[in-house]
Design an enzyme around this catalytic site. Sequence first.
Site: not given
Length: 329
Positions: A17, A59
């Site tokens: 992630h 992100h």
Amino acid sequence: MMTTQRRIETRPLTIAHRGACAYLPEHSLAAKAMAHAMGADYLEQDVVATRDDQLVVLHDIHVDRVTNVAAVFPDRQRADGRYYARDFSLAELQSLELTERTDAAGRAVFPSRFPVGDSGLSIPTLDQEIRLVQGMNASMGTKTGIYPEIKKPAWHHKEGVDVAQLLLEALSQSGYEQRPDQVFVQCFDVNENIRLRNELKCQYRQIQLIADDAWQEAPTPFATLLTPGGLTQLKGVVAGIGPWIPQLYSIADDGTVLATPLIEEAHLLGLEVHPYTLRADALPAGFDSFEHLLNWLIDAGIDGVFSDFPDRATAVFDQRAMSPAESAR
């Protein structure tokens, strides 16, 4: 379809992630190199567009929580006070220093992680990251895959740029049409996932991410997607779902953790389940350790997991002597 026992015995995918972001600033090339070396099966790339329509790995559509943009370009924020990647050229964005994520007050979101500031790292382009992954695959003899996410596609469309189309072009130019098994494409926006499949003819496996409706992550009725009827609408569009971990369980009055039917219902439709985000320093209610949570998820039948700690996820799989899944690696 695999039986439950087969799923438990077969190693789920380790999806890094934002890279190994427990140890290095998220989405930096350094974090991706570390995750690759730790044995992650896939590395995640969140993709947003610059003013000159270049794809960078961030992100958020904002850059103020992960860079020194306010110091370098103090007058470039919008009316809401935020700095948007779309308002900067690629050259301008890459002049910024990437840092550990902070909150609105400038404090580290995860205080025990990499120190805020002075990282010496910069925002990578999608092309730079792909070349890094492919280069490490060549030098290490691996087939580590990529897992790009199309960030805020409806917002980007309003800004005049089609991130999904740019992403598919980038993947084609990088040779992934010849190895589509090394790619998952993820998105929270169900309409964009449908468009990817039907209009843009995406040949890669797609994942429908599922958020909480309160987050307003996309114009998608996420609560509906958690029902059998909602999941059925995804069949034939996506290969799987990426639910938020708390959507997979409830806690009884006596403290017992009870699985919701979501994983079973998804599997009945042939959908894989890749929940997010497994963090040792931000455990959800009901679990007292990273290993406790991951073992519970494995027993519940997950097919993969997003984790900031890809090394610790792989260690749990190894401890359980799980055989490798038929995955990118």
